[in-house]
Scaffold this motif. Structure first.
Motif, PDB file in Angstrom:
ATOM      1  N   LEU A 165       0.774  -1.348  -0.570  1.00 41.41           N
ATOM      2  CA  LEU A 165      -0.188   0.334   0.286  1.00 41.41           C
ATOM      3  C   LEU A 165       0.492   1.072  -0.219  1.00 41.41           C
ATOM      4  O   LEU A 165       1.176   2.697  -0.183  1.00 41.41           O
ATOM      5  N   ASP A 170      -2.528  -1.333  -5.012  1.00 42.42           N
ATOM      6  CA  ASP A 170      -3.694  -2.032  -4.832  1.00 42.42           C
ATOM      7  C   ASP A 170      -3.899  -2.600  -4.147  1.00 42.42           C
ATOM      8  O   ASP A 170      -2.902  -3.946  -4.523  1.00 42.42           O
ATOM      9  N   GLN A 187      -3.894  -3.085   7.742  1.00 40.74           N
ATOM     10  CA  GLN A 187      -4.072  -2.085   6.857  1.00 40.74           C
ATOM     11  C   GLN A 187      -5.899  -2.114   6.174  1.00 40.74           C
ATOM     12  O   GLN A 187      -5.861  -2.326   5.592  1.00 40.74           O
ATOM     13  N   ALA A 189      -6.761  -0.020   4.469  1.00 37.15           N
ATOM     14  CA  ALA A 189      -7.292   0.071   2.871  1.00 37.15           C
ATOM     15  C   ALA A 189      -6.848  -1.385   2.177  1.00 37.15           C
ATOM     16  O   ALA A 189      -6.966  -1.907   1.216  1.00 37.15           O
ATOM     17  N   GLU A 191      -8.117  -4.474   0.336  1.00 37.89           N
ATOM     18  CA  GLU A 191      -9.512  -5.149   0.271  1.00 37.89           C
ATOM     19  C   GLU A 191      -9.141  -6.576   0.459  1.00 37.89           C
ATOM     20  O   GLU A 191      -8.080  -7.487   0.758  1.00 37.89           O
TER      21      GLU A 191
END
Ligand SMILES: NC(=O)c1ccc[n+]([C@@H]2O[C@H](COP(=O)([O-])OP(=O)(O)OC[C@H]3O[C@@H](n4cnc5c(N)ncnc54)[C@H](O)[C@@H]3O)[C@@H](O)[C@H]2O)c1
Length: 397
Positions: A165, A170, A187, A189, A191
């Motif tokens: 990240l 991504d 984290q 973020a 996914e």
């Protein structure tokens, strides 16, 4: 008994079967000493030395492997002899993470071929000028904005996901057995998907960080490769057996997989086109060896001094902290198929003891830690040790 004999009696001995970083052994407290004699040791520290043919003395309480893999240790035999085996999960995670990041860069730019070109042209007096025209051969892509799939979000996978990240990627993670502790390390973020196929279908880079067990061995097979994006960079810093070599050879030959970066040099991998192969360097850093040694020594001392089990690979985790002042502590290692903990507490009740305890089982191996207000007589402990299924009864304090 003279002072020296008394001191020896109260001393715990640790034997190092391999070279163990002083960063760990320096942490041994004054009631511990290193010994060259494995037979007098209460604890053994080991890295990769083969232990399957070793006979263990009755003095031995625990073995700590400074590292993660434990296939050099006879875990079941140790469990049955009342010897707790520890490892040091996560202690080398940062070292592996850094090399995975390096692997992604090696897979995205012509770094390896570029270095080889420079070596091959070392004697060329015009190398600076020639490099300018040669470099187009080695041009690559940036990883920022690309999608990384992480299969396995444990100690290493989580670190890789978080670091990617930070590099502007991504990140899509997959781990059907993710522990709550591991989930906390990720984290927000990052996914998450519950279908590994999503990783194969959508990611530009895929990295695998799972143990090699039934169910994961060979999981990167023909079907998995067929689903991947054309030209994907696949990284394997976990175990060679996770990837089916024939499927990877075909996927590289067809361009389905653009580059295979692996930490495992096998004869098959060395024949693969577009494979970047490292000689198992993932955890080979000074810091990782120091971290593993430190964790292994602390685990051994916590077990020998307090009876606490953390990070064992053949017994359940079970801790009661430090024994309260003025109380006594007994540890019982047992086979839970033959012995019920109620048989142990019945002996304590019969002896009129005031106690509390923690009890855990893992497969057939059970462990109970018992704090007792009164000092128990030897014959009470002997009764427990005589129970069928008792591997070891130890007066910890
Ligand atoms: N290259 C090296 O030098 C080096 C060094 C250390 C560890 N390793 C290897 O790296 C791998 C990961 O190590 P770690 O310390 O992160 O282990 P870990 O136990 O912390 O994490 C492994 C994760 O894989 C998950 N998992 C299990 N089966 C899965 C599956 N089928 N699909 C997806 N996820 C699955 C688990 O839930 C767990 O979260 C291991 O294979 C280990 O042997 C390699």
């Amino acid at each position: 008994m003279n002072d020296t004999e008394l001191e020896r009696l109260n001393m715990n001995y640790i034997h190092c079967l391999n070279n163990i970083s002083a960063y760990g052994t320096d942490l041994l407290t004054s009631d511990y000493a290193l010994t060259d004699a494995a037979d007098e040791a209460q604890g053994i520290l080991v890295r990769s030395a083969a232990m399957h043919d070793m006979e263990f003395s009755d003095n031995l309480l625990a073995i700590a492997r400074a590292g993660a893999g434990v296939n050099n240790i006879p875990l079941e035999r140790c469990a049955e002899e009342g010897i707790v085996v520890f490892n040091t999960p996560g202690a080398n995670a940062n070292a592996v993470k850094e090399l995975v990041l390096c692997g992604m860069l090696l897979g995205s730019r012509g770094i390896v071929c570029g270095i080889e070109w420079c070596r091959d042209n070392a004697e060329d007096p015009n190398i600076a000028k020639d490099a300018e025209s040669a470099k187009k051969e080695f041009a690559g892509q940036e990883i920022m904005g690309k999608k990384l799939g992480v299969i396995g979000l444990g100690a290493i996978g989580a670190e890789v996901a978080n670091a990617a990240l930070g590099l502007g990627m991504d990140v899509l993670g997959y781990d059907p057995f993710l522990s709550p502790t591991a989930a906390w390390r990720l984290q927000p973020a990052v996914e998450f998907t519950t279908a590994v196929e999503d990783i194969y279908r959508t990611c530009d880079y895929i990295t695998i960080h799972v143990p090699a067990v039934q169910g994961t061995i060979g999981m990167i097979n023909k079907d998995a490769c067929a689903l991947m994006k054309d030209g994907v960079v696949f990284l394997n810093f976990s175990r060679d057996t996770l990837v089916d070599p024939a499927a990877m050879t075909d996927a590289l030959a067809s361009g389905k997989v653009g580059v295979y970066v692996t930490d495992f040099a096998t004869p098959e991998v060395m024949q693969m086109p577009n494979a970047i192969v490292l000689p198992h360097l993932g955890a080979s850093t000074e810091e990782a060896e120091d971290n593993c040694a430190k964790m292994a020594v602390l685990e051994l001392m916590d077990y020998i001094d307090n009876g606490n089990i953390v990070n064992s690979v053949n017994y359940p985790a079970c801790s009661l902290g430090v024994c309260p002042e003025g109380e006594h502590r007994i540890a019982v290692l047992y086979n839970s198929a033959d012995l019920a903990i109620g048989q142990v507490t019945a002996i304590l009740e019969e002896a009129g003891a005031t106690f509390d305890f923690a009890n855990q089982t893992r497969d057939e191996h059970g462990y109970a830690l018992i704090n007792v207000k009164e000092e128990l007589a030897d014959d009470v402990l002997a009764k427990m040790a005589d129970l069928e299924g008792a591997y070891l009864v130890r007066r910890v304090k």
